[in-house]
Design a protein around this motif. Sequence first.
Motif, mmCIF file in Angstrom:
data_model
loop_
_atom_site.group_PDB
_atom_site.id
_atom_site.type_symbol
_atom_site.label_atom_id
_atom_site.label_comp_id
_atom_site.label_asym_id
_atom_site.label_seq_id
_atom_site.Cartn_x
_atom_site.Cartn_y
_atom_site.Cartn_z
ATOM 1 N N ILE A 1 -77.060 -81.442 -32.694
ATOM 2 C CA ILE A 1 -77.181 -82.055 -34.014
ATOM 3 C C ILE A 1 -77.165 -83.566 -33.857
ATOM 4 O O ILE A 1 -76.330 -84.119 -33.133
ATOM 5 N N SER A 2 -78.124 -84.222 -34.476
ATOM 6 C CA SER A 2 -78.183 -85.686 -34.501
ATOM 7 C C SER A 2 -78.004 -86.140 -35.939
ATOM 8 O O SER A 2 -78.615 -85.570 -36.846
ATOM 9 N N GLU A 3 -77.175 -87.134 -36.157
ATOM 10 C CA GLU A 3 -76.924 -87.616 -37.516
ATOM 11 C C GLU A 3 -78.150 -88.274 -38.121
ATOM 12 O O GLU A 3 -78.221 -88.450 -39.336
ATOM 13 N N THR A 4 -79.113 -88.631 -37.283
ATOM 14 C CA THR A 4 -80.317 -89.288 -37.795
ATOM 15 C C THR A 4 -81.580 -88.455 -37.610
ATOM 16 O O THR A 4 -82.590 -88.723 -38.248
ATOM 17 N N GLN A 5 -81.545 -87.423 -36.739
ATOM 18 C CA GLN A 5 -82.731 -86.605 -36.483
ATOM 19 C C GLN A 5 -82.569 -85.146 -36.888
ATOM 20 O O GLN A 5 -83.538 -84.407 -36.934
ATOM 21 N N GLY A 6 -81.349 -84.717 -37.163
ATOM 22 C CA GLY A 6 -81.130 -83.366 -37.632
ATOM 23 C C GLY A 6 -80.877 -82.380 -36.511
ATOM 24 O O GLY A 6 -80.395 -82.732 -35.423
ATOM 25 N N LEU A 7 -81.222 -81.111 -36.750
ATOM 26 C CA LEU A 7 -80.998 -80.030 -35.797
ATOM 27 C C LEU A 7 -82.008 -80.121 -34.664
ATOM 28 O O LEU A 7 -83.212 -80.218 -34.901
ATOM 29 N N LEU A 8 -81.516 -80.038 -33.418
ATOM 30 C CA LEU A 8 -82.366 -80.231 -32.248
ATOM 31 C C LEU A 8 -82.193 -79.058 -31.277
ATOM 32 O O LEU A 8 -81.191 -78.329 -31.313
ATOM 33 N N HIS A 9 -83.184 -78.906 -30.393
ATOM 34 C CA HIS A 9 -83.149 -77.891 -29.341
ATOM 35 C C HIS A 9 -82.002 -78.206 -28.376
ATOM 36 O O HIS A 9 -81.648 -79.371 -28.181
ATOM 37 N N PRO A 10 -81.406 -77.172 -27.761
ATOM 38 C CA PRO A 10 -80.291 -77.423 -26.832
ATOM 39 C C PRO A 10 -80.629 -78.385 -25.703
ATOM 40 O O PRO A 10 -79.733 -79.066 -25.182
ATOM 41 N N ASN A 11 -81.894 -78.479 -25.308
ATOM 42 C CA ASN A 11 -82.283 -79.359 -24.205
ATOM 43 C C ASN A 11 -82.573 -80.792 -24.643
ATOM 44 O O ASN A 11 -82.838 -81.644 -23.802
ATOM 45 N N ASN A 12 -82.543 -81.042 -25.940
ATOM 46 C CA ASN A 12 -82.799 -82.390 -26.448
ATOM 47 C C ASN A 12 -81.506 -83.195 -26.383
ATOM 48 O O ASN A 12 -80.574 -82.968 -27.157
ATOM 49 N N MET A 13 -81.457 -84.161 -25.479
ATOM 50 C CA MET A 13 -80.226 -84.904 -25.226
ATOM 51 C C MET A 13 -79.944 -85.971 -26.275
ATOM 52 O O MET A 13 -78.947 -86.689 -26.162
ATOM 53 N N GLN A 14 -80.776 -86.085 -27.296
ATOM 54 C CA GLN A 14 -80.574 -87.118 -28.311
ATOM 55 C C GLN A 14 -79.536 -86.713 -29.356
ATOM 56 O O GLN A 14 -79.218 -87.514 -30.244
ATOM 57 N N GLY A 15 -79.034 -85.492 -29.285
ATOM 58 C CA GLY A 15 -78.015 -85.048 -30.229
ATOM 59 C C GLY A 15 -76.776 -84.571 -29.499
ATOM 60 O O GLY A 15 -76.800 -84.281 -28.301
ATOM 61 N N ARG A 16 -75.664 -84.482 -30.209
ATOM 62 C CA ARG A 16 -74.430 -83.982 -29.606
ATOM 63 C C ARG A 16 -74.467 -82.451 -29.588
ATOM 64 O O ARG A 16 -75.012 -81.812 -30.479
ATOM 65 N N PRO A 17 -73.884 -81.840 -28.563
ATOM 66 C CA PRO A 17 -73.992 -80.384 -28.418
ATOM 67 C C PRO A 17 -73.054 -79.630 -29.351
ATOM 68 O O PRO A 17 -71.917 -80.053 -29.598
ATOM 69 N N VAL A 18 -73.543 -78.520 -29.866
ATOM 70 C CA VAL A 18 -72.717 -77.550 -30.593
ATOM 71 C C VAL A 18 -72.667 -76.305 -29.712
ATOM 72 O O VAL A 18 -73.704 -75.750 -29.334
ATOM 73 N N VAL A 19 -71.472 -75.871 -29.363
ATOM 74 C CA VAL A 19 -71.262 -74.888 -28.302
ATOM 75 C C VAL A 19 -70.905 -73.522 -28.879
ATOM 76 O O VAL A 19 -70.157 -73.420 -29.858
ATOM 77 N N LEU A 20 -71.458 -72.474 -28.255
ATOM 78 C CA LEU A 20 -71.038 -71.103 -28.522
ATOM 79 C C LEU A 20 -70.174 -70.655 -27.348
ATOM 80 O O LEU A 20 -70.624 -70.634 -26.201
ATOM 81 N N GLU A 21 -68.937 -70.297 -27.631
ATOM 82 C CA GLU A 21 -68.000 -69.864 -26.599
ATOM 83 C C GLU A 21 -67.600 -68.418 -26.860
ATOM 84 O O GLU A 21 -67.207 -68.064 -27.982
ATOM 85 N N LEU A 22 -67.702 -67.581 -25.833
ATOM 86 C CA LEU A 22 -67.302 -66.183 -25.923
ATOM 87 C C LEU A 22 -65.967 -66.020 -25.198
ATOM 88 O O LEU A 22 -65.857 -66.296 -24.000
ATOM 89 N N VAL A 23 -64.961 -65.569 -25.934
ATOM 90 C CA VAL A 23 -63.605 -65.452 -25.404
ATOM 91 C C VAL A 23 -63.222 -63.980 -25.346
ATOM 92 O O VAL A 23 -63.502 -63.209 -26.274
ATOM 93 N N GLN A 24 -62.569 -63.602 -24.262
ATOM 94 C CA GLN A 24 -62.119 -62.216 -24.096
ATOM 95 C C GLN A 24 -61.164 -61.833 -25.213
ATOM 96 O O GLN A 24 -60.251 -62.584 -25.573
#
Length: 357
Positions: free
Chosen positions: A271-294
């Motif tokens: 997610i970029s505050e100026t560009q919106g929702l981005l692909h995971p490989n687009n380094m212009q935004g901060r990552p939103v992570v999916l974590e799977l926990v036992q």
Amino acid sequence: MNRIRLFLAAIMIVGILPHAAAQVLNVNEQAPAGTVVYSLPSTTIALEVTAEHESYQAGPYAQYAKKYLGIDVRGASGDFYKIKSVRMVPYIEADPAVSAAVNLQGSKVASANFLQMASQGLVVLSDSYTGKPAQWRFPATVDARDFFAGTASNIDNTSTVLYKTVMGAEGIEKIPVKQEQAVVKSLEKKAEETAEMIFKLRQKRVDIITGDTDATFSGEAMGAALAEIKRLEEEYMSMFVGKSVFDEQSVVFDVVPQASNQKHIYIAFRISETQGLLHPNNMQGRPVVLELVQDKEPIAPTAVSEAAMNTKGRVAYRKPVTVVAKVMDGQKVLLQTRVPVYQLGKIMSFPVETLMR
């Protein structure tokens, strides 16, 4: 059964069930009539993300808002995004890495068992996949011409005192001469007059409500007068605080958990505050992570090579493991729920000729 078409893959779980009509075959071999090729299920976690988009146009008097109104406002125009909602939808599809074949010809029990296992999601038919559309909504923008022009004139009159010299009885004297001329008002002057108009409108509203006015307002007339005063005040205020247009951007991101990822942490999107929702490989935004926990049961997926040896002569199927799925933006948890994931569970087998109850 010939109408059932199933997914193929490169790695096969093979074996032979002796003295029975049902057989597990290598799909690269010549398959006899009645052979059904199937795949083991795999869980894909779809994240339906909605971001709120604001197209902001700064007011022309923004730099004077603190001075004349005592408020802080944004001075720069731009597009701004923030995550509004995240919805998690797990769905099942065929695992392209694991496929097998079984001969169901001549065995009613085997056919019934196989169809029951398919209906329960333990094995996957080719028509089980359900695609989902991913939509982009292009953002709207604010036109700078939308700002209220105001009621004050753009021209101001200034007076200048000049002196001319004349010869008098007592000698040379300076006589003042007043000269007036029209000049364009400065931006700050316009801001000052607009601020004065805002305060006048607020005072007028108080006068109408308290009855301290020469005119008499009652019923619908009072409501209409107050509504018009409010509209004018908002128009004047927008010259300082600016204007915004809001819409939404919706995108679906798919995450396929991998048994090889021992930490089970995946960058779902950015997610970029100026560009919106981005692909995971687009380094212009901060990552939103999916974590799977036992959760209650351990995450210990069966290796395909191990399953191929232990399921000879039987029908292989997957038992999902239930994990706690967390969607995290930095340290902030956006969503948390329990999700069954097939490819992280055990690969088990069942004798297809045994009557299922």
